[in-house]
Design a protein around this motif. Structure first.
Motif, PDB file in Angstrom:
ATOM      1  N   THR A   5      12.337 -14.464  -2.240  1.00 53.79           N
ATOM      2  CA  THR A   5      10.972 -14.531  -2.737  1.00 53.79           C
ATOM      3  C   THR A   5      10.607 -15.977  -3.045  1.00 53.79           C
ATOM      4  O   THR A   5      11.423 -16.720  -3.602  1.00 53.79           O
ATOM      5  CB  THR A   5      10.845 -13.653  -3.993  1.00 53.79           C
ATOM      6  OG1 THR A   5      11.270 -12.346  -3.646  1.00 53.79           O
ATOM      7  CG2 THR A   5       9.414 -13.600  -4.490  1.00 53.79           C
ATOM      8  N   ILE A   6       9.407 -16.344  -2.638  1.00 53.67           N
ATOM      9  CA  ILE A   6       8.952 -17.715  -2.902  1.00 53.67           C
ATOM     10  C   ILE A   6       7.691 -17.669  -3.747  1.00 53.67           C
ATOM     11  O   ILE A   6       6.954 -16.692  -3.712  1.00 53.67           O
ATOM     12  CB  ILE A   6       8.677 -18.473  -1.579  1.00 53.67           C
ATOM     13  CG1 ILE A   6       7.760 -17.645  -0.660  1.00 53.67           C
ATOM     14  CG2 ILE A   6       9.961 -18.845  -0.885  1.00 53.67           C
ATOM     15  CD1 ILE A   6       7.347 -18.339   0.611  1.00 53.67           C
ATOM     16  N   LEU A   7       7.470 -18.710  -4.511  1.00 47.96           N
ATOM     17  CA  LEU A   7       6.263 -18.762  -5.333  1.00 47.96           C
ATOM     18  C   LEU A   7       5.074 -19.069  -4.448  1.00 47.96           C
ATOM     19  O   LEU A   7       5.141 -19.920  -3.563  1.00 47.96           O
ATOM     20  CB  LEU A   7       6.406 -19.843  -6.405  1.00 47.96           C
ATOM     21  CG  LEU A   7       7.344 -19.485  -7.560  1.00 47.96           C
ATOM     22  CD1 LEU A   7       7.489 -20.668  -8.498  1.00 47.96           C
ATOM     23  CD2 LEU A   7       6.841 -18.240  -8.298  1.00 47.96           C
TER      24      LEU A   7
ATOM     25  N   ASP B 268       1.381 -16.139  -7.790  1.00 49.84           N
ATOM     26  CA  ASP B 268       2.169 -14.938  -7.559  1.00 49.84           C
ATOM     27  C   ASP B 268       3.371 -15.263  -6.667  1.00 49.84           C
ATOM     28  O   ASP B 268       3.890 -16.370  -6.729  1.00 49.84           O
ATOM     29  CB  ASP B 268       1.272 -13.864  -6.937  1.00 49.84           C
ATOM     30  CG  ASP B 268       0.100 -13.520  -7.838  1.00 49.84           C
ATOM     31  OD1 ASP B 268       0.327 -12.884  -8.861  1.00 49.84           O
ATOM     32  OD2 ASP B 268      -1.030 -13.929  -7.506  1.00 49.84           O
ATOM     33  N   SER B 269       3.781 -14.290  -5.884  1.00 55.96           N
ATOM     34  CA  SER B 269       4.943 -14.568  -5.039  1.00 55.96           C
ATOM     35  C   SER B 269       4.850 -13.841  -3.696  1.00 55.96           C
ATOM     36  O   SER B 269       4.051 -12.916  -3.525  1.00 55.96           O
ATOM     37  CB  SER B 269       6.226 -14.168  -5.763  1.00 55.96           C
ATOM     38  OG  SER B 269       6.187 -12.803  -6.062  1.00 55.96           O
TER      39      SER B 269
ATOM     40  N   ARG C 181       7.494 -12.434  -0.422  1.00 56.93           N
ATOM     41  CA  ARG C 181       8.825 -12.299   0.165  1.00 56.93           C
ATOM     42  C   ARG C 181       8.669 -12.288   1.684  1.00 56.93           C
ATOM     43  O   ARG C 181       7.915 -11.484   2.225  1.00 56.93           O
ATOM     44  CB  ARG C 181       9.473 -10.986  -0.291  1.00 56.93           C
ATOM     45  CG  ARG C 181      10.976 -10.953  -0.003  1.00 56.93           C
ATOM     46  CD  ARG C 181      11.575  -9.632  -0.393  1.00 56.93           C
ATOM     47  NE  ARG C 181      11.349  -8.648   0.663  1.00 56.93           N
ATOM     48  CZ  ARG C 181      11.382  -7.344   0.469  1.00 56.93           C
ATOM     49  NH1 ARG C 181      11.583  -6.834  -0.740  1.00 56.93           N
ATOM     50  NH2 ARG C 181      11.188  -6.508   1.481  1.00 56.93           N
TER      51      ARG C 181
ATOM     52  N   HIS D  93       3.371  -9.543  -0.047  1.00 58.06           N
ATOM     53  CA  HIS D  93       2.637 -10.424  -0.953  1.00 58.06           C
ATOM     54  C   HIS D  93       2.485  -9.684  -2.281  1.00 58.06           C
ATOM     55  O   HIS D  93       1.889  -8.617  -2.336  1.00 58.06           O
ATOM     56  CB  HIS D  93       1.263 -10.737  -0.321  1.00 58.06           C
ATOM     57  CG  HIS D  93       0.421 -11.634  -1.159  1.00 58.06           C
ATOM     58  ND1 HIS D  93      -0.939 -11.688  -1.049  1.00 58.06           N
ATOM     59  CD2 HIS D  93       0.750 -12.526  -2.132  1.00 58.06           C
ATOM     60  CE1 HIS D  93      -1.423 -12.584  -1.919  1.00 58.06           C
ATOM     61  NE2 HIS D  93      -0.410 -13.102  -2.580  1.00 58.06           N
TER      62      HIS D  93
ATOM     63  N   GLU E 186       0.754  -9.627  -5.708  1.00 54.03           N
ATOM     64  CA  GLU E 186      -0.397 -10.257  -6.344  1.00 54.03           C
ATOM     65  C   GLU E 186      -0.888  -9.374  -7.483  1.00 54.03           C
ATOM     66  O   GLU E 186      -1.203  -8.205  -7.265  1.00 54.03           O
ATOM     67  CB  GLU E 186      -1.520 -10.453  -5.305  1.00 54.03           C
ATOM     68  CG  GLU E 186      -2.638 -11.314  -5.792  1.00 54.03           C
ATOM     69  CD  GLU E 186      -3.711 -11.506  -4.711  1.00 54.03           C
ATOM     70  OE1 GLU E 186      -3.802 -10.670  -3.807  1.00 54.03           O
ATOM     71  OE2 GLU E 186      -4.443 -12.507  -4.805  1.00 54.03           O
TER      72      GLU E 186
END
Lengths: 340, 210
Positions: B38-40, B44-45, B47, B133, B135
């Motif tokens: 997972t990335i910022l 939010d983030s 994956r 995503h 959110e």
């Protein structure tokens, strides 16, 4: 050293030529040149044979129950007759009537909506469809690589026994392109080997006057996409060719099917809504549904008297090619599957 | 004598493996992307689960490479084999050219077993990006399958890059394409068309030699 190499090279070539016979499509000289011909799509006897084994092999479906031939039976000119829509694994029902497979060498775009542009890519569609074979070419390749019957034949055709997705798809393509139907009574009449009876003759005249613009001779289709006035099924919501081109002008257009072997390819239309030829003729006579993309030819319908309808059907039955349907080389390859 | 030859072969072999390849990496915010991590993203983030794409008809300097690359984020090794060690210019097609597409099915990296061929219609998928995503506590899947070569929607993109003398790798920066997730545009693009063309344009500007 060089002489030895040449010697072995010659032996290899001779053996190679003997086991890898190239074959030509056989069709009347008056027919147009096929799109898939000897130059751009060389056919090979062994590959066509192996393609036939794949075509009849239920291993191509996820639960090993459905083969290509399940919906494309040679005895019905390579389509099915018992369902309106194609019938897949676990009794699932697809969204379109399975098309008859013959004379594909003359077809630029395949499928009812022309979504497939090349015969070698064709088989992927039913293989992957969850309501048809529900498998993937990857899964098939893994299964076949464990099957010694295939390994042996692959080895004799290619220099190794590796079964790849490319090879499997091209072999199926070889078999499908080899299917040519050109030996109906109509063909014999056209080449002077037979004669229409009076009723068939009247039917042929009616056909030439009313139907031949779309169902163009000698293939009995111009393979264009047209809206033939079928009211859209509210459940299937099939927009036809528009799904492929995303052009509103292609809404509700489907490929004009060939009328060859029509006696055996019921039910009719892309959704199999008509079971009988007389229902089809009635559709053109008085059931044309008007919509924006309706083919201009059909705006006023095509009208026939009751007697004319009977004559037209009599002619359509002369397009049946039993020699094609019952040819042993198109049937189940028992010898291949009986091997251990 | 034999020892000299052996050392020479070893030297050549090392040279080939050490210098004659360009690693291809996928980046986000200048960091190399890892599959399933997972990335910022903004507040939010995201994956990323799948990144797969074709680089074909690759020309490094003056020489055309004999093979292209099917990049797959899940594979450890993604690199272009090159005949030269100095790379100051590279050209490639993102995707599969229309002539190859028109000819039907091919083998090797183009074998449909790699899952990069559409089945309901014809043509190779040039580029795949799939993930989730997150959110405001909602998880939304996205998948961009970019491809198509017919009906005016040809998604192959020819890309030409120039680098400095100390280029060590080819990078695809996902920042621009992921920015589209924060717009109202469709999050599932799985057929050829106008939107696929726009995304192909974004991708064409997302490669860098670094």
């Amino acid at each position: 050293m060089r002489l030895v190499a040449i010697f072995f090279g010659l032996i290899f070539l001779l053996v190679g030529f003997r086991s890898n016979q190239s074959i030509e499509l056989i069709f009347p000289s008056s027919w147009p040149e096929p799109i898939y011909n000897g130059n751009n799509y060389p056919l090979n006897e062994q590959k066509v044979e192996l393609g036939r084994a794949l075509f009849f092999d239920p291993q191509l479906s996820s639960d090993n129950t459905i083969s290509c031939a399940s919906c494309h039976s040679p005895y019905n000119a390579f389509t099915h007759v018992d369902h309106q829509l194609s019938h897949g694994i676990n009794d699932r029902i697809g969204t379109r009537n399975s098309p008859a497979i013959f004379n594909l060498a003359w077809q630029k775009d395949l499928m009812w909506d022309g979504a497939i542009h090349h015969i070698d890519a064709q088989a992927l569609a039913p293989i992957n469809h969850p309501d048809e074979m529900g498998s993937s070419i990857n899964e098939i390749v893994q299964k076949l690589n464990k099957d010694d019957r295939y390994k042996r034949v692959f080895k004799s055709i290619y220099s190794d026994d590796l079964i790849t997705g490319e090879r499997v798809l091209k072999l199926l393509g070889q078999f499908m392109i080899s299917l040519v139907s050109c030996d109906s009574k109509y063909d014999r009449v056209m080449s002077g080997r037979d004669k229409f009876d009076e009723q068939e003759k009247r039917g042929y005249e009616l056909f030439c006057k009313n139907c031949s613009e779309c169902h163009k001779e000698p293939l009995f289709s111009d393979y264009s996409f047209r809206n033939n006035g079928l009211e859209s099924d509210p459940q299937l919501k099939d927009i036809g060719r528009m799904k492929v081109t995303q052009n509103r002008m292609d809404s509700l257009k489907f490929k004009v099917p060939s009328l060859r072997n029509i006696e055996f390819t019921f039910p009719y239309m892309h959704d199999g809504r008509y079971k009988k030829l007389t229902e089809v003729i009635d559709h053109y006579d008085r059931k044309i549904h008007f919509s924006n993309t309706l083919d201009p030819i059909l705006e006023k319908g095509i009208h026939f008297t009751t007697n004319e309808k009977v004559d037209l059907v009599a002619f359509l039955l002369t397009l049946t090619d039993k020699n094609f349907m019952f040819a042993p080389e198109h049937g189940y390859p028992k010898d291949f599957f009986d091997q251990k | 004598m034999i020892r000299t030859i052996f050392i020479l072969i070893l030297f050549v072999a090392l040279r080939v493996s050490a210098q004659d390849s360009i690693p291809v990496k996928v980046m986000y915010d200048r960091l190399e992307l890892q599959p399933g991590k997972t990335i910022l993203f903004q507040n939010d983030s995201i994956r990323i689960d799948v990144v797969k794409f074709y680089l074909t008809n690759v020309v490094v300097g003056e020489s055309e490479l004999s093979s292209g690359l099917l990049f797959d984020l899940e594979e450890d090794q993604n690199y272009l084999l090159t005949p030269v060690s100095q790379i100051d210019e590279v050209q490639f097609t993102l995707g599969v050219d229309s002539l190859t597409n028109a000819n039907g099915i091919s083998g090797g990296i183009l074998d449909p077993i790699h899952g990069m061929y559409w089945s309901w219609q014809s043509g190779y998928i040039n580029f795949k990006l799939e993930g989730i995503h997150f959110e405001n506590g909602i998880a939304e899947e996205f998948s961009f399958h970019i491809g198509g070569f017919l009906n005016g929607y040809n998604c192959e993109r020819r890309i030409q890059l120039e680098g400095s003398s100390n280029v060590s790798r080819l990078e695809l920066d996902l920042n621009s394409i992921l920015q589209t997730l924060s717009t109202d545009q469709a999050k599932k693009i799985m057929s050829p068309g106008k939107r696929a063309m726009e995304l192909a344009d974004i991708l064409a500007g997302s490669f860098f030699l670094r």
